[in-house]
Design an enzyme around this catalytic site. Structure first.
Site, PDB file in Angstrom:
ATOM      1  CG  HIS A 210      -2.124  -0.931   0.911  1.00  0.00           C
ATOM      2  ND1 HIS A 210      -2.199  -2.191   1.442  1.00  0.00           N
ATOM      3  CD2 HIS A 210      -3.194  -0.802   0.087  1.00  0.00           C
ATOM      4  CE1 HIS A 210      -3.292  -2.784   0.985  1.00  0.00           C
ATOM      5  NE2 HIS A 210      -3.911  -1.970   0.163  1.00  0.00           N
ATOM      6  NE  ARG A 353     -10.816  -1.487  -0.271  1.00  0.00           N
ATOM      7  CZ  ARG A 353      -9.544  -1.718  -0.619  1.00  0.00           C
ATOM      8  NH1 ARG A 353      -9.258  -2.654  -1.498  1.00  0.00           N
ATOM      9  NH2 ARG A 353      -8.573  -1.008  -0.103  1.00  0.00           N
ATOM     10  CD  GLU A 451      -9.214  -7.648  -2.429  1.00  0.00           C
ATOM     11  OE1 GLU A 451      -8.219  -6.939  -2.617  1.00  0.00           O
ATOM     12  OE2 GLU A 451      -9.996  -7.484  -1.470  1.00  0.00           O
ATOM     13  CG  ASP A 475      -4.940  -8.153  -1.220  1.00  0.00           C
ATOM     14  OD1 ASP A 475      -3.882  -8.376  -0.597  1.00  0.00           O
ATOM     15  OD2 ASP A 475      -5.659  -7.160  -1.000  1.00  0.00           O
ATOM     16  CB  CYS A 522     -10.044  -2.086  -8.772  1.00  0.00           C
ATOM     17  SG  CYS A 522     -10.251  -3.253  -7.435  1.00  0.00           S
TER      18      CYS A 522
END
Ligand code: PEP
Ligand code: MG
Length: 590
Positions: A210, A353, A451, A475, A522
């Site tokens: 991230h 989300r 994911e 992920d 995404c």
């Protein structure tokens, strides 16, 4: 990825100003030329020596001077907080100032110096260890956390005693600063978002961590996984960050500098040219429409999404609203943030989300991370374990749905019962809003993120309860290939074109298409130019990425013809060996 040796002398033949290069993984394209700003990491091991009775006064003076220096530094940091910075930043600094002024930190070490005739650093660290041990006993997780603040303040004082300033004078304007850190958390990166630095480099981190994603969203050159940059570089040293190739050049000579300035100009020119595509419809050469959405972390990112001509927000990582603060945003605060994005997007879809906390994004007072955070209480698992927090968010999202076209996206689903429970919580949120007479979009679509391989493989069943699907490839790759996204020692195994990954993506797209439900990617794959054609060939028609990459992807779509792509993508899927698949991919991109 080359791991450099640990000694500067090995790299630069002993000369302080000789040039050398380090290699890592480029996570954000472009070239930055500037000066190193070393971001500190805790170094609390200090020497212990006897100063003799004659040295006591001098030692106390040294200690007091350091305390005063840090006081001044904290005050000037407080005064320099940028307008619009999170209120929590000021609160952090106030807490540090309080800790510094507490006699437990500013007086007790003095008594130790007198009593034991020891150096002040050692006295300070003894006292810190005592305080930290006391914090360890505290049950309240929030208060226990404060031991980190104590350590950070002590670190500042130690640095001041070593003769260093914690707030070095800027070598030049902020735009020339390149942040050099051992590691940065996603929360650190959010703080850096307040600034306009030229680039970032870190020793640790994988390309889909991230931290890397936020660096990418800042659209400034960045490299992760450099291993020893933080220890090898010196403050204010001139450096070049080549974010395209993952190369860091330290002390470049004039010839290298002018070469990179030229490349910088070329990149800038190409970027300017791309802006012309903003209003061009995103269609392949044979006329097929491809939707391009933007990923955002905070409401203020929405301007950039609009400027890129995005068809909507494909992923709003709402958990970033929860980072860098001690409290949790309440329903009204969240509602306003979501509503503002929905309003600004003016009828274009906004996919919010639900909280993806846990793993590398933790908040104050949260559950303990567990032995293996990526496999622990994360994303939807976390939300279902915190029903009140989840309800607050669901109410806020529903309320915002009245002001635009809001979609709700559930992260990291693996089990049918997780979707069922999430939908139950949503029904509960709806009922409570009905009871309060608050309007919301009764038809708000609810999607799930694929994911984990389990979700991809059992999507046929899961999809019945979903209106759309979004593939989180960061992920999905992490869990399929068993590589921790945050661990740079396995970053070389990150491979979006691994046959297992491509099979899972393909089957997800097929299942969604068969069910007549929209499907997007995404994850970072969606913004990777070298994969656009492959994804199109596999049947993807919806991409969501950081806005800085959107126009380049559009250009790639405009230059692509579908029939050709589909045939080659099928051959890539059937390739008998990864080398063959790579060769076909190269051909596809030629
Ligand atoms: C992903 O996993 O691909 C994704 C988009 O979610 P995040 O990167 O926030 O985990
Ligand atoms: Mg994810």
């Amino acid at each position: 990825m080359n791991a450099p040796s640990k000694s500067r002398a090995d790299l630069a033949a002993g000369s302080a100003s000789a040039s050398f290069t380090l290699h890592g993984a480029g996570v954000s394209g472009g070239i930055a030329i500037g000066y190193a700003r070393l971001v500190s990491t805790a170094r609390l091991e200090v020497a212990h020596y006897d100063i003799g009775s004659e040295g006591i006064e001098l030692e106390l003076e040294r200690f007091d001077d350091a305390i005063n220096q840090v006081r001044g530094e904290l005050d000037s940091l407080q005064a320099g907080i940028a307008a619009g910075a999170p209120a929590e930043l000021g609160a952090f600094l106030s807490v540090h100032r309080m800790i510094l002024d507490d006699p437990a930190l500013s007086e007790v070490p003095r008594e130790l110096v007198r009593a034991r005739r020891c150096n002040a650093e050692w006295a300070l660290v003894q006292q810190m260890d005592l305080l930290v041990a006391q914090f360890d006993e505290i049950e309240d997780a929030y208060l226990r956390e404060r031991q980190n603040d104590v350590m950070q303040v002590v670190e500042r004082v130690l640095k001041a005693m070593a003769g260093g300033a914690n707030v070095p004078a800027p070598p030049s304007r902020e735009e020339n600063i390149i942040v050099v850190a051992h590691d940065l958390s996603p929360a650190d990166m959010m703080m850096f978002k307040q600034h306009r630095f030229a680039g970032f480099v870190t020793d640790l981190g994988g390309v889909t961590s991230h931290t890397a994603i936020v660096a990418r969203s800042l659209a400034i050159p960045a490299i992760v996984g450099l291993h020893h940059a933080r220890s090898l570089l010196r403050e204010n040293e001139p450096i070049i960050v080549d974010g395209v190739n993952g190369v860091l050049i330290v002390n470049p000579d004039e010839r290298v500098l002018s070469e990179y300035r030229l490349r910088q100009d070329e990149i800038e020119l190409a970027r300017e040219k791309l802006k012309r595509l903003r209003r061009t419809p995103s269609r392949t050469l044979d006329g097929l429409s491809v939707e391009l959405f933007a990923n955002i972390e905070l409401p203020q990112d929405v301007g950039e999404a609009l400027a890129s001509g995005a068809d909507g927000i494909g992923l709003f990582r709402s958990e970033f609203l929860f980072l860098n603060r001690r409290d949790r945003p309440g329903e009204d605060e969240q509602f306003e943030a979501y509503r503002d994005v929905a309003r600004t997007m003016d009828g274009k879809p906004v996919t919010i989300r639900t909280l993806d906390l846990g793993a590398d994004k933790s908040i104050t007072g949260a559950h303990e991370p567990g032995p293996n955070p990526a496999l622990g209480l994360r994303a939807i698992r976390y939300c279902l374990a915190e029903p009140q927090m989840f309800l607050t968010q669901l109410r806020a999202i529903l309320r915002a749905s009245h002001f635009g076209k809001v979609h709700l996206l559930i992260p990291m689903i693996a089990h049918a019962h997780e979707i069922e429970q999430a939908l139950k919580a949503l029904a509960h949120a709806r009922a409570s809003l009905n009871a309060d007479g608050i309007p919301y979009d009764k038809a708000m679509p609810v999607g799930g993120m694929v994911e984990v391989p389990a979700a991809a493989l059992s999507l046929g069943t899961l999809i019945r309860n979903l209106d759309f699907v979004s593939i989180g490839t960061n992920d999905l790759i992490q869990y399929t290939l068993a590589i921790d996204r945050t661990d740079d020692s396995v970053a070389h195994l990150y491979d979006p074109t691994h046959p297992a990954v491509l099979q899972l993506i393909t089957s997800t797209i097929r299942t969604a298409n068969r069910a007549g439900k929209p499907v997007a990617v995404c994850g970072e794959m969606a913004g990777d130019l070298s994969l656009t054609r492959l994804l199109l060939g596999l049947g993807l028609r919806k991409f969501s990425m950081h806005p800085a990459q959107l126009l380049a992807i559009k250009q790639q779509v405009l230059r692509s013809a579908l029939p050709e792509l589909e045939a080659t993508a099928r051959r890539i899927l059937r390739a008998p060996h990864p080398d063959r698949a790579r060769a076909l991919l190269e051909k596809l991109n030629a």
